[in-house]
Design a protein around this motif. Structure first.
Motif, PDB file in Angstrom:
ATOM      1  N   TYR A 265       0.818  -1.216   0.000  1.00  0.00           N
ATOM      2  CA  TYR A 265       0.000   0.000   0.000  1.00  0.00           C
ATOM      3  C   TYR A 265       0.851   1.265   0.000  1.00  0.00           C
ATOM      4  O   TYR A 265       0.477   2.272  -0.623  1.00  0.00           O
ATOM      5  CB  TYR A 265      -0.979  -0.033   1.171  1.00  0.00           C
ATOM      6  N   ASP A 266       1.996   1.234   0.654  1.00  0.00           N
ATOM      7  CA  ASP A 266       2.894   2.385   0.600  1.00  0.00           C
ATOM      8  C   ASP A 266       3.369   2.628  -0.834  1.00  0.00           C
ATOM      9  O   ASP A 266       3.468   3.784  -1.282  1.00  0.00           O
ATOM     10  CB  ASP A 266       4.106   2.154   1.508  1.00  0.00           C
ATOM     11  N   THR A 267       3.673   1.558  -1.526  1.00  0.00           N
ATOM     12  CA  THR A 267       4.138   1.674  -2.916  1.00  0.00           C
ATOM     13  C   THR A 267       3.033   2.214  -3.802  1.00  0.00           C
ATOM     14  O   THR A 267       3.274   3.061  -4.682  1.00  0.00           O
ATOM     15  CB  THR A 267       4.605   0.296  -3.428  1.00  0.00           C
ATOM     16  N   ARG A 268       1.799   1.746  -3.569  1.00  0.00           N
ATOM     17  CA  ARG A 268       0.669   2.263  -4.346  1.00  0.00           C
ATOM     18  C   ARG A 268       0.541   3.778  -4.176  1.00  0.00           C
ATOM     19  O   ARG A 268       0.320   4.502  -5.161  1.00  0.00           O
ATOM     20  CB  ARG A 268      -0.606   1.540  -3.895  1.00  0.00           C
ATOM     21  N   GLU A 269       0.713   4.267  -2.955  1.00  0.00           N
ATOM     22  CA  GLU A 269       0.570   5.710  -2.714  1.00  0.00           C
ATOM     23  C   GLU A 269       1.709   6.503  -3.344  1.00  0.00           C
ATOM     24  O   GLU A 269       1.497   7.623  -3.831  1.00  0.00           O
ATOM     25  CB  GLU A 269       0.478   5.984  -1.217  1.00  0.00           C
ATOM     26  N   ARG A 270       2.913   5.935  -3.356  1.00  0.00           N
ATOM     27  CA  ARG A 270       4.038   6.625  -4.020  1.00  0.00           C
ATOM     28  C   ARG A 270       3.791   6.722  -5.520  1.00  0.00           C
ATOM     29  O   ARG A 270       4.106   7.739  -6.147  1.00  0.00           O
ATOM     30  CB  ARG A 270       5.344   5.896  -3.731  1.00  0.00           C
ATOM     31  N   LEU A 271       3.201   5.670  -6.093  1.00  0.00           N
ATOM     32  CA  LEU A 271       2.896   5.705  -7.528  1.00  0.00           C
ATOM     33  C   LEU A 271       1.728   6.644  -7.820  1.00  0.00           C
ATOM     34  O   LEU A 271       1.638   7.193  -8.919  1.00  0.00           O
ATOM     35  CB  LEU A 271       2.579   4.294  -8.022  1.00  0.00           C
ATOM     36  N   ARG A 272       0.849   6.821  -6.865  1.00  0.00           N
ATOM     37  CA  ARG A 272      -0.229   7.789  -7.045  1.00  0.00           C
ATOM     38  C   ARG A 272       0.354   9.207  -7.135  1.00  0.00           C
ATOM     39  O   ARG A 272      -0.060  10.023  -7.966  1.00  0.00           O
ATOM     40  CB  ARG A 272      -1.219   7.707  -5.880  1.00  0.00           C
ATOM     41  N   ALA A 273       1.336   9.484  -6.276  1.00  0.00           N
ATOM     42  CA  ALA A 273       1.954  10.809  -6.256  1.00  0.00           C
ATOM     43  C   ALA A 273       2.906  11.008  -7.425  1.00  0.00           C
ATOM     44  O   ALA A 273       3.021  12.125  -7.954  1.00  0.00           O
ATOM     45  CB  ALA A 273       2.708  11.003  -4.935  1.00  0.00           C
ATOM     46  N   ALA A 274       3.580   9.937  -7.844  1.00  0.00           N
ATOM     47  CA  ALA A 274       4.596  10.068  -8.898  1.00  0.00           C
ATOM     48  C   ALA A 274       4.635   8.791  -9.738  1.00  0.00           C
ATOM     49  O   ALA A 274       5.434   7.883  -9.468  1.00  0.00           O
ATOM     50  CB  ALA A 274       5.964  10.342  -8.281  1.00  0.00           C
ATOM     51  N   PRO A 275       3.777   8.690 -10.773  1.00  0.00           N
ATOM     52  CA  PRO A 275       3.833   7.525 -11.666  1.00  0.00           C
ATOM     53  C   PRO A 275       5.220   7.396 -12.284  1.00  0.00           C
ATOM     54  O   PRO A 275       5.935   8.393 -12.468  1.00  0.00           O
ATOM     55  CB  PRO A 275       2.790   7.849 -12.734  1.00  0.00           C
ATOM     56  N   GLN A 276       5.602   6.157 -12.587  1.00  0.00           N
ATOM     57  CA  GLN A 276       6.941   5.899 -13.103  1.00  0.00           C
ATOM     58  C   GLN A 276       6.907   5.496 -14.570  1.00  0.00           C
ATOM     59  O   GLN A 276       5.956   4.853 -15.037  1.00  0.00           O
ATOM     60  CB  GLN A 276       7.605   4.772 -12.297  1.00  0.00           C
ATOM     61  N   THR A 277       7.963   5.881 -15.270  1.00  0.00           N
ATOM     62  CA  THR A 277       8.196   5.414 -16.632  1.00  0.00           C
ATOM     63  C   THR A 277       9.470   4.590 -16.612  1.00  0.00           C
ATOM     64  O   THR A 277      10.490   5.012 -16.059  1.00  0.00           O
ATOM     65  CB  THR A 277       8.353   6.590 -17.601  1.00  0.00           C
ATOM     66  N   VAL A 278       9.400   3.423 -17.200  1.00  0.00           N
ATOM     67  CA  VAL A 278      10.539   2.522 -17.157  1.00  0.00           C
ATOM     68  C   VAL A 278      10.676   1.824 -18.507  1.00  0.00           C
ATOM     69  O   VAL A 278       9.690   1.593 -19.208  1.00  0.00           O
ATOM     70  CB  VAL A 278      10.381   1.480 -16.023  1.00  0.00           C
ATOM     71  N   THR A 279      11.898   1.526 -18.886  1.00  0.00           N
ATOM     72  CA  THR A 279      12.153   0.766 -20.115  1.00  0.00           C
ATOM     73  C   THR A 279      12.467  -0.679 -19.742  1.00  0.00           C
ATOM     74  O   THR A 279      13.333  -0.937 -18.906  1.00  0.00           O
ATOM     75  CB  THR A 279      13.330   1.365 -20.905  1.00  0.00           C
ATOM     76  N   ILE A 280      11.730  -1.599 -20.348  1.00  0.00           N
ATOM     77  CA  ILE A 280      11.943  -3.023 -20.106  1.00  0.00           C
ATOM     78  C   ILE A 280      12.185  -3.715 -21.431  1.00  0.00           C
ATOM     79  O   ILE A 280      11.997  -3.135 -22.504  1.00  0.00           O
ATOM     80  CB  ILE A 280      10.751  -3.665 -19.390  1.00  0.00           C
ATOM     81  N   ARG A 281      12.598  -4.955 -21.358  1.00  0.00           N
ATOM     82  CA  ARG A 281      12.780  -5.766 -22.555  1.00  0.00           C
ATOM     83  C   ARG A 281      11.572  -6.674 -22.756  1.00  0.00           C
ATOM     84  O   ARG A 281      11.113  -7.329 -21.818  1.00  0.00           O
ATOM     85  CB  ARG A 281      14.047  -6.622 -22.432  1.00  0.00           C
ATOM     86  N   ASP A 282      11.039  -6.671 -23.976  1.00  0.00           N
ATOM     87  CA  ASP A 282       9.945  -7.570 -24.297  1.00  0.00           C
ATOM     88  C   ASP A 282      10.428  -9.010 -24.127  1.00  0.00           C
ATOM     89  O   ASP A 282      11.430  -9.397 -24.738  1.00  0.00           O
ATOM     90  CB  ASP A 282       9.476  -7.348 -25.744  1.00  0.00           C
ATOM     91  N   PRO A 283       9.758  -9.830 -23.293  1.00  0.00           N
ATOM     92  CA  PRO A 283      10.242 -11.186 -23.064  1.00  0.00           C
ATOM     93  C   PRO A 283      10.138 -12.087 -24.276  1.00  0.00           C
ATOM     94  O   PRO A 283      10.769 -13.140 -24.321  1.00  0.00           O
ATOM     95  CB  PRO A 283       9.339 -11.684 -21.923  1.00  0.00           C
ATOM     96  N   HIS A 284       9.354 -11.668 -25.277  1.00  0.00           N
ATOM     97  CA  HIS A 284       9.229 -12.457 -26.502  1.00  0.00           C
ATOM     98  C   HIS A 284      10.303 -12.083 -27.528  1.00  0.00           C
ATOM     99  O   HIS A 284      10.896 -12.951 -28.166  1.00  0.00           O
ATOM    100  CB  HIS A 284       7.846 -12.278 -27.127  1.00  0.00           C
ATOM    101  N   THR A 285      10.534 -10.765 -27.699  1.00  0.00           N
ATOM    102  CA  THR A 285      11.406 -10.293 -28.781  1.00  0.00           C
ATOM    103  C   THR A 285      12.689  -9.642 -28.295  1.00  0.00           C
ATOM    104  O   THR A 285      13.594  -9.390 -29.080  1.00  0.00           O
ATOM    105  CB  THR A 285      10.646  -9.276 -29.643  1.00  0.00           C
ATOM    106  N   TRP A 286      12.779  -9.316 -27.020  1.00  0.00           N
ATOM    107  CA  TRP A 286      13.902  -8.611 -26.417  1.00  0.00           C
ATOM    108  C   TRP A 286      13.997  -7.158 -26.900  1.00  0.00           C
ATOM    109  O   TRP A 286      14.952  -6.454 -26.637  1.00  0.00           O
ATOM    110  CB  TRP A 286      15.213  -9.345 -26.649  1.00  0.00           C
ATOM    111  N   ALA A 287      12.958  -6.672 -27.564  1.00  0.00           N
ATOM    112  CA  ALA A 287      12.944  -5.270 -27.982  1.00  0.00           C
ATOM    113  C   ALA A 287      12.693  -4.381 -26.774  1.00  0.00           C
ATOM    114  O   ALA A 287      12.010  -4.767 -25.819  1.00  0.00           O
ATOM    115  CB  ALA A 287      11.848  -5.047 -29.030  1.00  0.00           C
ATOM    116  N   ALA A 288      13.235  -3.172 -26.807  1.00  0.00           N
ATOM    117  CA  ALA A 288      13.037  -2.225 -25.712  1.00  0.00           C
ATOM    118  C   ALA A 288      11.611  -1.679 -25.746  1.00  0.00           C
ATOM    119  O   ALA A 288      11.105  -1.278 -26.797  1.00  0.00           O
ATOM    120  CB  ALA A 288      14.038  -1.087 -25.821  1.00  0.00           C
TER     121      ALA A 288
END
Length: 490
Positions: A265-288
C-alpha cells in the motif's frame, strides 16, 4: 524400413479409418485444436453447429458454433460425455482445453470430452474487440479511465456489429445452444465441468435443463447471486493479506521483506503521487519497451500475479523492488502473464455477458473498501463500457441461488483472489448432494492440481460426495515465496 506386408497393413488401416464420425445427428470430421500463444495442438473431431442468433426470430441470421469432441478410444464408451465450460467470460472451450487436458485425461478413458465454443468466443462468431491499434493503446499499465473505456467500447461495437448483434451473446442464450447440442447428440446426459465463469453457465444450465445433467464439477465457483465485479477489490485484498501472513510467519521471508502488505500500500501511494516510466525488454522479442506505471495500473498488475501460486510467490520480491523505484522485474513478468490472459479472452462477449447480467446491479463500493488496492476504477470502467454496449435480457430468477439434488463436486483455492472459498460454501448450501474441496495454498482454478484429477475421475464415475476420500489434497501447498529472483532459498 517397413516390409511390403507392413506397408500394406498400414495402407489398409488408413483406408479403413472413417473420415466422418456420426454421433446422433452430428457428422464430425478430424481436426486439430490450437491454443493461443502456443504451438500445442490436440487431435479432435469437429463440426459446425448452426443455431439462430436471435431465437425469437428463427428466420434471422444463423451463426455457426465451433464444436469439437476429443474422442475416447475405449472399446466401451460411457454414453454421458464430459462437457468443458470455459471461463472468462470470453474464453473458448476449444482453446482452453489444453490447459485442463491433463486434469480431464483420466475421465477421457471412458468418456468423450465435448468442447463447444460459447457463442461470441473462439470459432463461434467471436465478438473480438482487440486490433493492433487498440492493443497498442491498452498496452500501458495505467488505469482505463471511463472516457477512454467509452471510446474503446464504441470502436469495438462498430467492428462487432458488422457480423453480430451483441444482445444475443449472453449466458441465457448459450445454455439454450448447449441443450440443442445435447439433443442433437441423441438426448444424452452431460457431466458438466465449469471453470470460473463456466461455473455460472453450469448452474444456469442445471436449473433450466436439469434432466440434461448427470453431474456437475464447479472449479472456482461463482454463485448465481454474484454480481461480477462487485467483490473483486475485497477478494483480492483478502487473498493478498492471507498469503502475506504466511510470509510474516517465515523468518527468512520476514527478514527479507518486512511487512509486505504495508509495503504494497505504501508503494501504491508513491505511484499515485509520482507515476513511473521505465524501459523493459519484451520477453518475446527482447525489444526495448517503454512502460508507464501508475497506482491503478499497479493494482491491476498485482491482481494478475495473485491468480496462481507460482506467480504469487514472486509478489513480495516484485513489490519490494517496485518500492525501491525498480518496477521493471514485475512489469517484465506481467508481459508474459497478460499476453496469455488476453489472447484467450474475447472482450466483446465479456461485455455482452456483464452488461446484460450484472452491470445494472453494480453499486458504489462501501467506504471501507474504497482504499483497497483495486480501488473503484474497475466498477467505473464497467459502467462506462455498458453505457455504450447493447444490453441483452436476463431471466427474473437469474441471480437466485441454485437449489438442486444433482451430484456436485465444488473446488476452490485457499488463496483465490477472484472466487474465494466462501463462494463455494455458499453454493454448496443449496446442493443436497455436494462436496466442497478447498486446495491448500492454491489460487484460482485448481482442477489440475495435485490429486484433484484423480478425485475428479472418481467423483464422475461413482457420483460420490460424502464418501469421496479427499485426504490427498492435504499434500498441496503454496509455492514458497522467492527471496530474490534466484528462488526461495536464502
Amino acid at each position: 524400413m517397413l516390409s511390403l506386408i507392413g506397408s500394406a497393413l498400414l495402407a489398409h488401416a488408413a483406408a479403413s479409418t472413417p473420415e466422418v464420425w456420426h454421433l446422433g445427428k452430428l457428422a464430425l470430421s478430424r481436426c486439430e485444436l490450437t491454443q493461443p500463444q502456443s504451438a500445442a495442438t490436440t487431435a479432435a473431431w469437429c463440426a459446425d453447429f448452426a443455431v439462430p442468433e436471435n431465437r425469437d426470430e428463427p428466420r434471422s441470421r444463423q451463426i455457426k458454433l465451433k464444436l469439437a469432441i476429443v474422442r475416447s478410444e475405449a472399446a466401451g464408451v460411457e454414453d454421458d460425455p464430459v462437457v468443458l465450460l470455459a471461463g472468462g467470460p470470453g474464453q473458448a472451450a476449444t482453446e482452453s482445453y489444453t490447459a485442463v487436458a491433463g486434469a480431464l485425461a483420466p475421465l477421457r478413458r471412458h468418456r468423450h470430452i465435448v468442447l463447444l465454443d460459447q457463442r461470441g468466443t473462439g470459432g463461434s462468431n467471436a465478438l473480438r474487440c482487440t486490433d493492433k491499434e487498440t492493443a497498442e493503446v491498452l498496452s500501458d499499465e495505467q488505469a482505463l479511465t471511463p472516457q477512454r473505456a467509452r471510446d474503446e467500447t464504441k470502436r469495438c461495437l462498430e467492428k462487432v456489429q458488422a457480423h453480430a448483434d451483441p444482445r444475443f451473446y449472453t449466458t441465457t442464450e448459450a445454455i439454450r445452444d448447449l441443450d440443442d447440442l445435447r439433443i442433437a447428440m441423441g438426448g444424452v446426459r452431460f457431466n458438466l465441468v465449469g471453470v470460473s465463469y463456466g461455473t455460472r453457465v453450469a448452474q444456469q444450465y442445471a436449473r433450466t435443463f436439469p434432466a440434461g445433467v448427470r453431474s456437475m464439477v464447479l472449479d472456482g465457483v461463482a454463485p448465481n447471486e454474484l454480481v461480477f465485479g462487485a467483490d473483486f477489490a475485497r477478494n483480492l485484498d483478502d487473498a493478498l493479506k492471507a498469503r502475506f501472513a504466511t510470509c510474516d510467519k517465515n523468518p527468512d521471508c520476514k527478514k527479507a521483506f518486512g511487512d509486505i502488505y504495508k509495503t504494497l500500500y505504501d508503494t501504491r501511494e508513491r505511484l499515485r503521487a509520482a507515476p513511473q516510466t521505465v524501459t523493459i525488454r519484451d520477453p518475446h522479442t527482447w525489444a526495448a519497451l517503454e512502460r508507464h506505471l501508475d497506482h491503478d495500473g499497479f493494482g491491476g498488475l498485482v491482481r494478475l500475479y495473485a491468480y496462481s501460486s507460482e506467480t504469487a510467490a514472486l509478489l513480495p520480491v516484485g513489490i519490494s523492488e517496485t518500492s525501491r523505484g525498480n518496477p521493471a522485474p514485475l512489469l517484465g513478468q506481467l508481459r508474459l502473464l497478460s499476453d496469455n490472459f488476453e489472447a484467450g479472452l474475447t472482450s466483446g462477449m465479456s461485455l455482452s455477458v456483464i452488461c446484460a447480467e450484472d452491470a445494472d446491479l453494480l453499486t458504489d463500493a462501501p467506504a471501507e473498501q474504497r482504499h483497497l488496492i483495486l480501488g473503484e476504477d474497475l466498477i467505473a470502467t464497467l459502467r462506462a463500457q455498458c453505457e455504450v454496449w447493447p444490453h441483452g435480457k436476463r431471466p427474473d430468477d437469474f441471480h437466485t441461488a441454485l437449489k438442486s439434488d444433482l451430484p456436485t463436486l465444488l473446488m476452490s483455492g485457499e488463496f483465490d483472489p477472484v472466487t474465494p472459498a466462501r463462494y463455494g460454501d455458499a453454493v454448496a448450501k443449496g446442493l443436497s448432494r455436494s462436496r466442497h474441496l478447498v486446495a491448500p495454498g492454491q489460487g484460482h482454478n485448481v482442477i489440475g492440481r495435485g490429486c484433484m484429477p484423480k478425485l475428479l475421475k472418481r467423483f464422475v464415475e461413482k457420483l460420490e460426495t460424502d464418501a469421496l476420500d479427499a485426504g490427498c489434497i492435504a499434500d498441496l501447498g503454496a509455492t514458497p515465496f522467492f527471496l530474490d529472483y534466484n528462488g526461495a532459498a536464502p
